[in-house]
Design a protein around this motif. Structure first.
Motif, PDB file in Angstrom:
ATOM      1  N   SER A 194     -26.835 -20.330  54.641  1.00 17.09           N
ATOM      2  CA  SER A 194     -26.082 -21.449  54.078  1.00 17.09           C
ATOM      3  C   SER A 194     -25.239 -22.131  55.163  1.00 17.09           C
ATOM      4  CB  SER A 194     -25.203 -20.993  52.917  1.00 17.09           C
ATOM      5  OG  SER A 194     -24.228 -20.088  53.361  1.00 17.09           O
ATOM      6  N   MET A 195     -24.738 -21.342  56.112  1.00 20.58           N
ATOM      7  CA  MET A 195     -23.998 -21.939  57.229  1.00 20.58           C
ATOM      8  C   MET A 195     -24.929 -22.750  58.135  1.00 20.58           C
ATOM      9  SD  MET A 195     -21.435 -18.772  58.093  1.00 20.58           S
ATOM     10  CE  MET A 195     -20.987 -19.371  59.686  1.00 20.58           C
ATOM     11  N   ALA A 196     -26.141 -22.268  58.354  1.00 17.85           N
ATOM     12  CA  ALA A 196     -27.115 -23.012  59.155  1.00 17.85           C
ATOM     13  C   ALA A 196     -27.512 -24.303  58.448  1.00 17.85           C
ATOM     14  CB  ALA A 196     -28.346 -22.153  59.425  1.00 17.85           C
ATOM     15  N   ASP A 197     -27.624 -24.259  57.135  1.00 22.28           N
ATOM     16  CA  ASP A 197     -27.935 -25.467  56.370  1.00 22.28           C
ATOM     17  C   ASP A 197     -26.806 -26.490  56.491  1.00 22.28           C
ATOM     18  OD1 ASP A 197     -29.545 -27.017  54.550  1.00 22.28           O
ATOM     19  OD2 ASP A 197     -28.032 -26.540  53.023  1.00 22.28           O
ATOM     20  N   ALA A 198     -25.578 -26.026  56.402  1.00 23.28           N
ATOM     21  CA  ALA A 198     -24.432 -26.931  56.565  1.00 23.28           C
ATOM     22  C   ALA A 198     -24.387 -27.503  57.982  1.00 23.28           C
ATOM     23  CB  ALA A 198     -23.136 -26.186  56.254  1.00 23.28           C
ATOM     24  N   PHE A 199     -24.719 -26.686  58.964  1.00 21.69           N
ATOM     25  CA  PHE A 199     -24.769 -27.153  60.348  1.00 21.69           C
ATOM     26  C   PHE A 199     -25.808 -28.259  60.504  1.00 21.69           C
ATOM     27  CE2 PHE A 199     -26.975 -26.858  64.439  1.00 21.69           C
ATOM     28  CZ  PHE A 199     -25.948 -27.217  65.294  1.00 21.69           C
ATOM     29  N   CYS A 200     -27.011 -28.036  59.939  1.00 21.14           N
ATOM     30  CA  CYS A 200     -28.076 -29.037  60.042  1.00 21.14           C
ATOM     31  C   CYS A 200     -27.679 -30.331  59.335  1.00 21.14           C
ATOM     32  CB  CYS A 200     -29.366 -28.491  59.458  1.00 21.14           C
ATOM     33  SG  CYS A 200     -30.146 -27.219  60.467  1.00 21.14           S
ATOM     34  N   ALA A 201     -26.993 -30.222  58.219  1.00 17.90           N
ATOM     35  CA  ALA A 201     -26.575 -31.417  57.491  1.00 17.90           C
ATOM     36  C   ALA A 201     -25.480 -32.162  58.253  1.00 17.90           C
ATOM     37  CB  ALA A 201     -26.073 -31.030  56.106  1.00 17.90           C
ATOM     38  N   ARG A 202     -24.534 -31.424  58.805  1.00 18.39           N
ATOM     39  CA  ARG A 202     -23.415 -32.056  59.514  1.00 18.39           C
ATOM     40  C   ARG A 202     -23.872 -32.723  60.805  1.00 18.39           C
ATOM     41  NH1 ARG A 202     -17.597 -29.609  60.063  1.00 18.39           N
ATOM     42  NH2 ARG A 202     -17.082 -31.344  58.727  1.00 18.39           N
ATOM     43  N   ARG A 203     -24.754 -32.064  61.539  1.00 15.08           N
ATOM     44  CA  ARG A 203     -25.250 -32.602  62.815  1.00 15.08           C
ATOM     45  C   ARG A 203     -26.435 -33.538  62.638  1.00 15.08           C
ATOM     46  NH1 ARG A 203     -21.450 -32.151  66.658  1.00 15.08           N
ATOM     47  NH2 ARG A 203     -20.552 -30.068  66.539  1.00 15.08           N
ATOM     48  N   GLU A 204     -26.880 -33.697  61.407  1.00 10.89           N
ATOM     49  CA  GLU A 204     -28.010 -34.568  61.083  1.00 10.89           C
ATOM     50  C   GLU A 204     -29.247 -34.204  61.911  1.00 10.89           C
ATOM     51  OE1 GLU A 204     -26.513 -38.528  61.552  1.00 10.89           O
ATOM     52  OE2 GLU A 204     -25.161 -38.332  59.837  1.00 10.89           O
ATOM     53  N   VAL A 205     -29.575 -32.931  61.878  1.00  8.55           N
ATOM     54  CA  VAL A 205     -30.749 -32.426  62.588  1.00  8.55           C
ATOM     55  C   VAL A 205     -31.994 -32.928  61.859  1.00  8.55           C
ATOM     56  CG1 VAL A 205     -31.969 -30.325  63.288  1.00  8.55           C
ATOM     57  CG2 VAL A 205     -29.478 -30.388  63.336  1.00  8.55           C
ATOM     58  N   PRO A 206     -32.970 -33.450  62.612  1.00  6.60           N
ATOM     59  CA  PRO A 206     -34.200 -33.925  61.959  1.00  6.60           C
ATOM     60  C   PRO A 206     -34.905 -32.790  61.202  1.00  6.60           C
ATOM     61  CG  PRO A 206     -34.132 -34.615  64.263  1.00  6.60           C
ATOM     62  CD  PRO A 206     -32.982 -33.689  64.047  1.00  6.60           C
ATOM     63  N   THR A 207     -35.637 -33.165  60.178  1.00  8.41           N
ATOM     64  CA  THR A 207     -36.313 -32.200  59.319  1.00  8.41           C
ATOM     65  C   THR A 207     -37.289 -31.324  60.102  1.00  8.41           C
ATOM     66  OG1 THR A 207     -36.164 -33.816  57.541  1.00  8.41           O
ATOM     67  CG2 THR A 207     -37.638 -31.965  57.190  1.00  8.41           C
ATOM     68  N   GLU A 208     -37.944 -31.891  61.103  1.00  6.86           N
ATOM     69  CA  GLU A 208     -38.908 -31.123  61.886  1.00  6.86           C
ATOM     70  C   GLU A 208     -38.226 -29.994  62.650  1.00  6.86           C
ATOM     71  OE1 GLU A 208     -38.500 -34.629  62.993  1.00  6.86           O
ATOM     72  OE2 GLU A 208     -39.540 -35.122  61.143  1.00  6.86           O
TER      73      GLU A 208
END
Length: 59
Positions: free
Chosen positions: A18-32
């Motif tokens: 869940s922390m990694a998901d929040a990180f990806c959302a906050r940093r706007e990491v591309p889906t790939e």
């Protein structure tokens, strides 16, 4: 002793994912690249939890 360790491992994996998901959302990491982030995180955590199991039960 095995059941609490399994519950602890599931709890840790859930929290870290869940922390990694929040990180990806906050940093706007591309889906790939999100799949790679989760894969690396889960592999590292699995190694850490396995080594903890081995240390607790075999040393």
């Amino acid at each position: 002793m095995l059941f609490p360790l399994i519950m602890f491992a599931v709890f840790i994996l859930y929290i870290i994912n869940s922390m990694a998901d929040a990180f990806c959302a906050r940093r706007e990491v591309p889906t790939e690249k999100q799949a790679k982030v989760f894969r690396v995180t889960n592999i590292c955590l699995t190694i850490l939890l396995t080594s903890t199991y081995v240390k607790l039960f075999f040393t």
